[in-house]
Design a protein around this motif. Structure first.
Motif, short mmCIF file in Angstrom:
data_model
loop_
_atom_site.label_atom_id
_atom_site.label_comp_id
_atom_site.label_asym_id
_atom_site.label_seq_id
_atom_site.Cartn_x
_atom_site.Cartn_y
_atom_site.Cartn_z
N ILE A 5 0.85 -1.23 -0.08
CA ILE A 5 0.02 0.07 -0.07
C ILE A 5 0.98 1.30 0.02
CG2 ILE A 5 -1.84 1.27 1.24
CD1 ILE A 5 -2.44 -1.57 2.64
N LEU A 6 0.73 1.93 -0.86
CA LEU A 6 1.37 3.40 -1.02
C LEU A 6 0.30 4.55 -0.29
CD1 LEU A 6 2.69 3.29 -4.83
CD2 LEU A 6 3.86 2.28 -2.79
N GLY A 7 0.59 5.15 0.96
CA GLY A 7 -0.10 5.82 1.52
C GLY A 7 -0.78 4.93 2.66
N GLY A 8 -2.11 5.12 2.72
CA GLY A 8 -2.85 3.94 3.61
C GLY A 8 -2.86 4.48 5.14
N THR A 9 -2.75 5.50 5.54
CA THR A 9 -2.53 5.90 6.91
C THR A 9 -3.85 6.73 7.26
OG1 THR A 9 -1.13 7.72 6.70
CG2 THR A 9 -0.43 5.31 7.27
N GLN A 10 -4.41 7.05 6.22
CA GLN A 10 -5.65 8.01 6.64
C GLN A 10 -6.89 7.57 6.00
OE1 GLN A 10 -4.91 12.29 6.38
NE2 GLN A 10 -3.04 12.45 6.66
N PHE A 11 -7.87 7.72 6.54
CA PHE A 11 -9.18 7.89 6.01
C PHE A 11 -9.72 6.33 5.13
CE2 PHE A 11 -12.82 10.41 4.22
CZ PHE A 11 -13.77 10.20 5.11
N SER A 12 -9.89 6.43 3.85
CA SER A 12 -10.30 5.11 3.25
C SER A 12 -9.27 4.30 3.13
CB SER A 12 -10.88 5.49 1.86
OG SER A 12 -9.97 6.07 1.17
N GLY A 13 -7.83 4.90 2.98
CA GLY A 13 -6.67 4.00 3.06
C GLY A 13 -6.39 3.32 4.47
N ARG A 14 -6.79 3.97 5.49
CA ARG A 14 -6.44 3.42 6.73
C ARG A 14 -7.50 2.16 7.06
NH1 ARG A 14 -4.35 5.57 11.09
NH2 ARG A 14 -4.87 4.72 13.33
N ALA A 15 -8.81 2.47 6.60
CA ALA A 15 -9.92 1.49 6.56
C ALA A 15 -9.46 0.20 5.64
CB ALA A 15 -11.25 1.89 6.18
N ALA A 167 -16.99 9.96 3.25
CA ALA A 167 -17.49 10.10 4.45
C ALA A 167 -17.24 9.06 5.24
CB ALA A 167 -19.00 10.68 4.48
N GLY A 168 -17.27 9.37 6.72
CA GLY A 168 -17.12 8.35 7.55
C GLY A 168 -16.18 8.75 8.80
N PRO A 169 -16.07 7.85 9.66
CA PRO A 169 -14.79 7.99 10.97
C PRO A 169 -13.47 8.25 10.17
CG PRO A 169 -16.26 6.23 11.28
CD PRO A 169 -16.50 6.61 10.01
N ASN A 170 -12.71 9.06 10.87
CA ASN A 170 -11.37 9.58 10.58
C ASN A 170 -11.37 10.48 9.16
OD1 ASN A 170 -9.97 7.85 12.41
ND2 ASN A 170 -10.69 6.01 11.17
N ASP A 171 -12.46 11.12 8.79
CA ASP A 171 -12.62 11.99 7.78
C ASP A 171 -11.70 13.15 8.10
OD1 ASP A 171 -13.11 13.70 5.80
OD2 ASP A 171 -15.12 13.72 5.91
N PRO A 172 -10.75 13.36 7.05
CA PRO A 172 -9.84 14.73 7.40
C PRO A 172 -10.25 15.77 6.92
CG PRO A 172 -8.99 13.61 5.45
CD PRO A 172 -10.06 12.63 6.18
N ILE A 202 -19.72 8.37 -0.43
CA ILE A 202 -19.45 6.91 -0.19
C ILE A 202 -18.98 6.86 1.17
CG2 ILE A 202 -17.38 6.94 -1.42
CD1 ILE A 202 -18.40 4.04 -1.95
N ASP A 203 -19.17 5.75 2.01
CA ASP A 203 -18.71 5.58 3.28
C ASP A 203 -17.29 4.93 3.26
OD1 ASP A 203 -17.99 3.77 5.85
OD2 ASP A 203 -19.86 4.60 6.32
N SER A 204 -16.33 5.46 3.83
CA SER A 204 -15.03 5.11 3.56
C SER A 204 -14.79 3.62 3.81
CB SER A 204 -13.91 5.74 4.60
OG SER A 204 -14.34 5.56 5.95
N ARG A 205 -15.62 3.11 4.82
CA ARG A 205 -15.46 1.65 5.12
C ARG A 205 -16.12 0.77 3.84
NH1 ARG A 205 -18.82 2.13 10.47
NH2 ARG A 205 -19.80 3.51 9.09
N PHE A 210 -14.46 -2.50 -0.91
CA PHE A 210 -14.74 -2.57 -2.49
C PHE A 210 -13.13 -2.82 -3.10
CE2 PHE A 210 -14.66 -0.98 -6.99
CZ PHE A 210 -15.38 -2.04 -7.20
N PHE A 211 -12.36 -2.29 -2.52
CA PHE A 211 -10.91 -2.17 -2.72
C PHE A 211 -10.45 -3.62 -2.61
CE2 PHE A 211 -10.06 2.31 -1.34
CZ PHE A 211 -10.71 3.00 -2.66
N LEU A 212 -10.63 -4.01 -1.34
CA LEU A 212 -10.23 -5.46 -0.89
C LEU A 212 -10.96 -6.54 -1.68
CD1 LEU A 212 -8.18 -7.02 0.95
CD2 LEU A 212 -10.01 -7.02 2.60
N HIS A 213 -12.07 -6.42 -2.01
CA HIS A 213 -12.77 -7.25 -3.07
C HIS A 213 -12.17 -7.52 -4.39
CE1 HIS A 213 -16.05 -9.53 -4.79
NE2 HIS A 213 -16.10 -8.15 -5.64
N CYS A 214 -11.83 -6.21 -4.95
CA CYS A 214 -11.46 -6.08 -6.06
C CYS A 214 -9.90 -6.76 -6.14
CB CYS A 214 -11.09 -4.73 -6.70
SG CYS A 214 -12.68 -4.05 -7.16
N ALA A 215 -9.02 -6.32 -4.99
CA ALA A 215 -7.72 -6.88 -4.94
C ALA A 215 -7.67 -8.42 -4.69
CB ALA A 215 -7.02 -6.47 -3.73
#
Length: 335
Positions: A5-15, A167-172, A202-205, A210-215
């Motif tokens: 993961i390039l990035g991944g510490t915030q918001f949808s990336g964190r989720a 949208a969702g928890p951890n929204d910057p 769209i809810d970040s979770r 969906f990212f994980l499903h595609c991966a």
């Protein structure tokens, strides 16, 4: 799976990072901050800037590749300019089964308000394709160029989600959070009278799932990822959120002309409220993504989770929307 993961510490990336670890995948994370992001300890963290002009992040990945490592999927959460995106693609194009690049619906060129755009809709073209400063004016056009870099490097094994407002928890950004905060703290609020257009987010979770499903399923292609449902009106969003949060805030419908007289601007002052020439952004269809496995939770669930998260973090000053003092001034103004 072995995921980079390039990035991944915030918001949808964190989720996404959390979901991948919970699903027992091996996760390597490249991020810039030296501070512990508070993610699971099983993650292999590489700390460095991915931009070759600014840091050694890609060199750390190269060391892993030189040692024989192969990634089942690479998820690029933070590619904003074609030069920086190309550097990662050039390094990884022979070392992963799938390259997922997170883009945006901001790639689409302006369209009439009632237009429904799919993934083939017309895209923004920058006057100067060499620009690297990311602004509101260049963001979408730069993402268009980044997408081209990815599809050129990974013609048969790219996956490019294009999210709407997240949208969702951890929204910057606090854009949707503003509504959860305002409707649980203010005595009254002026809202745009109907017709006031649509709302979408769209809810970040849901996005991360969906990212994980595609991966995991090696799903390729380009997908608009919007929500929470088609043709959701701004008024329905406001009133359903009002009910879901047991809000006591008085909602005062006010004409657009009066709001303009009061200096209230769509989007900037009232998040989610788009001017008419931007309404097409709320009509972008995600039918293709839904057919591929995207699911959206009810907006009520998202707004309740946002409210709980915002309360738990201590309700700091918001980065978006009218301030409480300004809301009170506008409510008190004669109409």
């Amino acid at each position: 799976m072995n995921i980079l993961i390039l990035g991944g510490t915030q918001f949808s990336g964190r989720a996404f990072t959390q979901f991948a670890v919970q699903a027992n995948h091996s996760v390597t994370l490249l991020h810039r901050s030296k501070e512990d992001p508070g993610l699971p300890s099983s993650i292999r963290r590489l700390v460095g800037d991915r931009d070759p002009q600014n840091g050694n992040g890609l060199n750390q990945i190269k060391e892993l590749l030189d040692a024989g490592e192969h990634f089942d999927a690479v998820v690029d959460m933070c590619g904003y300019t074609p030069r920086v995106t190309k550097a990662a693609c050039d390094l990884l194009k022979d070392h992963t089964d799938l390259y997922m690049f997170i883009s945006t619906i901001s790639v689409y060129a302006p369209a009439p308000a009632d237009t429904v755009l799919d993934e083939d809709g017309p895209k923004i073209k920058l006057d100067d394709p060499t620009v690297e400063e990311v602004t509101g004016e260049t963001y979408g056009g730069l993402k268009v160029l980044c997408e081209k870099v990815v599809t050129d490097a990974f013609p048969d094994n790219h996956c490019i989600p294009r999210p709407c407002v997240i949208a969702g928890p951890n929204d910057p950004t606090d854009r949707v959070t503003w509504w959860a905060r305002t409707l649980t703290t203010q005595d009254a609020l002026r809202i745009p009278a109907q017709p006031s257009g649509l709302a979408s987010f769209i809810d970040s979770r849901d996005l991360a799932a969906f990212f994980l499903h595609c991966a995991t399923k090696k799903i390729t292609g380009i997908y608009n990822t919007t929500g929470p449902e088609s043709d959701l009106s701004l008024h329905d969003f406001i009133n359903r959120t009002h009910k879901a949060l047991n809000s006591k805030t008085e909602l005062i419908e006010t004409t657009h002309a009066k709001l303009e007289q009061l200096g209230v601007e769509p989007w900037q002052d009232i998040p989610m409220w788009m001017p008419n020439d931007k309404q097409f952004m709320h009509r972008i269809t995600s039918a293709k993504a839904r057919a591929a496995g995207l699911t959206n939770r009810p907006l009520e669930e998202t707004m309740q989770a946002i409210h709980q998260w915002d309360t738990d973090r201590g309700s700091p000053k918001l980065k978006a929307g009218l301030s409480p003092d300004r809301i009170a001034e506008i409510v008190a103004a004669e109409c």
